[in-house]
Scaffold this motif. Structure first.
Motif, PDB file in Angstrom:
ATOM      1  N   SER A 166       0.628  -9.886   4.840  1.00  0.00           N
ATOM      2  CA  SER A 166      -0.162  -8.888   5.288  1.00  0.00           C
ATOM      3  C   SER A 166      -0.984  -8.082   4.114  1.00  0.00           C
ATOM      4  O   SER A 166      -1.879  -7.605   4.268  1.00  0.00           O
ATOM      5  N   LEU A 170      -5.168  -8.840   1.511  1.00  0.00           N
ATOM      6  CA  LEU A 170      -6.064  -7.696   1.380  1.00  0.00           C
ATOM      7  C   LEU A 170      -6.600  -7.554  -0.170  1.00  0.00           C
ATOM      8  O   LEU A 170      -7.471  -7.312  -0.536  1.00  0.00           O
ATOM      9  N   ASN A 247       0.786  -4.617   3.972  1.00  0.00           N
ATOM     10  CA  ASN A 247      -0.577  -4.056   4.758  1.00  0.00           C
ATOM     11  C   ASN A 247      -0.102  -2.462   4.832  1.00  0.00           C
ATOM     12  O   ASN A 247      -1.019  -1.706   4.169  1.00  0.00           O
TER      13      ASN A 247
END
Length: 470
Positions: A166, A170, A247
């Motif tokens: 997660s 990014l 995340n």
């Protein structure tokens, strides 16, 4: 007037005057010489403070030009005093401009931006001055700054406890662009089983990328988080703080990270870089290749489900079952109604007595916010201690809670200790702590308490709560 307390301050005329006015019968003054080896740094830091004060007093119309002139006068004087012609090369141009970039137009991540506008890839925060990220809405997001740092670096080193898919996704696009031209090195661990193998697979697919992994989660327990962005221009930066690659840590979490600029904190930056190199060369961190994938998968799985414990990454919220709630209610009644704070839990094997003790301690800690709430958990086997520590971590949602003191494992602190009865006696823990040091003491498998080895423990310590588990 100078205030009492600790200092590490160069004594100037102002401070000397204040010291001279002190009553020697009332105050003790400790002085020390400036160490020759440290004098360059100390004097430079002091002169920076002096220069800030002097430049700040230069205000009004055309203040920038006047400040540049003042700086140049000082530089010229230093060139004359040192007789070093190089110092003259440091004179500031009268138009007072900053060099912001020098870019190759080909094969450069920044080169794809408009030649007159590179703000799309340049970090929003300064690469020359250190700063702090707190996750506040008013400041640039951590993930956005890392993306920009990646695109504008020449080499990158990352040191993280775990890597979640997660979080990696990014940064993956920027890392893919970067690794086409630069070297990426990553150190991580199998600790808590929190790393996603999918994230490691993605990193292994990148060119110019090397990964090292520590599988020794009991002894090493790497919790450091650092992102080091090396730039050949000298304007390197490193982020040090609490954010792993996940995340929540990079986007929505209330994580604190210090951005250290090599330009204004060279010693700190060099220490971070050198420490990373030390880890990279340490045999504790094994070079990860595709052939090691099954080993890492097993290590991650073992960490998540070690010995059937509830430890591991906190992928679910642990809640007490109905019968465990009943035990907790009875404990509460014994203490608050009957005033009995030496309690014994008796339940069948496999009913989660350690979970009950963890929730009991959690409730105690919540009732005593702001207090040390020191915990001593005693058992006779390392396996029990490890599982119990992981249980407490899961219940408290704190992967750093508690330290093992058993076998060759040495704690850095004694505040929340999971210790074997053998180590407690052989290392004389009572002799190193006061009788009231621990607020909450848990003795596992309390039927052993009749043995002589447990007597010093039970007779010496006077906690707020003594909880036996049988």
């Amino acid at each position: 007037m100078i205030r009492p307390g600790l200092y590490e301050q160069i004594i100037n005329r102002l401070i000397q005057r204040d010291l001279a006015e002190l009553d020697e019968m009332e105050f003790y003054v400790e002085r020390g010489p400036i160490d020759d080896a440290e004098s360059t740094i100390l004097l430079a830091q002091y002169m920076e403070q002096v220069l800030r004060v002097a430049l700040d007093t230069t205000r009004g119309e055309d203040s920038l030009r006047k400040r540049v002139e003042l700086c140049n006068q000082l530089i010229q004087m230093l060139a004359e005093k040192t007789a070093d012609p190089y110092v003259n090369n440091l004179l500031i141009r009268s138009d007072a401009e900053l060099l912001l970039a020098l870019l190759k137009k080909q094969n450069s991540a920044m080169g794809v931006a408009k030649e007159t506008d590179i703000t799309g890839v340049r970090p929003q925060t300064s690469i020359a001055q250190s700063s702090l990220f707190t996750g506040a809405r008013s400041e640039p997001s951590m993930v956005a700054e890392l993306q920009r740092e990646i695109l504008t670096s020449d080499r990158i080193d990352m040191l993280v406890s775990f890597i979640k898919w997660s979080g990696l996704r990014l940064l993956l696009n920027e890392l893919q662009q970067f690794t086409e031209r630069g070297q990426l090195r990553i150190i991580t661990t199998s600790y808590m089983g929190a790393t996603d193998i999918k994230a490691i697979d993605a990193l292994r697919g990148l060119p110019n990328t090397s990964i090292r992994v520590s599988y020794d989660t009991n002894r090493t327990r790497l919790h450091a988080k650092a992102y080091i962005f090396h730039r050949d221009t000298g304007f390197s930066t490193t982020y040090i703080g609490s954010s792993n690659i996940s995340n929540a840590a990079l986007s929505s979490g209330l994580e604190w990270n210090v951005k250290v600029a090599a330009s204004d904190q060279p010693e700190t930056y060099e220490k971070v870089a050198a420490t990373f190199e030390g880890y990279w060369s340490d045999s504790e961190f094994t070079a990860y290749e595709d052939i090691q994938r099954p080993i890492l998968v097993r290590a991650l799985r073992a960490e998540r489900y070690q010995g059937g414990s509830v430890g591991g990454s906190f992928v679910f919220d642990i809640r007490p079952y109905g019968f465990q709630k009943e035990i907790l209610e009875k404990l509460d009644a014994e203490r608050n109604v009957h005033g009995s704070h030496r309690n014994l839990i008796v339940a069948a094997t496999g009913t989660g007595k350690t979970v009950v003790s963890a929730f009991d301690y959690k409730r105690f800690r919540e009732a005593h916010r702001g207090m040390p709430n020191r915990l001593l958990f005693v058992a006779h086997r390392e396996e029990i201690l490890t599982q119990s520590r992981d249980c407490f971590r899961s219940v408290l949602h704190d992967e750093n809670f508690g330290e093992l003191f058993v076998g060759g494992l040495e704690p850095a602190r004694l505040d929340h200790l999971f210790v074997s009865i053998q180590t407690l006696n052989s290392r004389n823990l009572p002799g190193a702590t006061s009788s009231g040091f621990y607020d909450f003491v848990v003795v596992d498998e309390f039927h052993h308490a009749a043995a002589r080895t447990y007597q010093q423990l039970l007779e010496y310590y006077a906690p707020n709560v003594l909880l036996g588990v049988l």
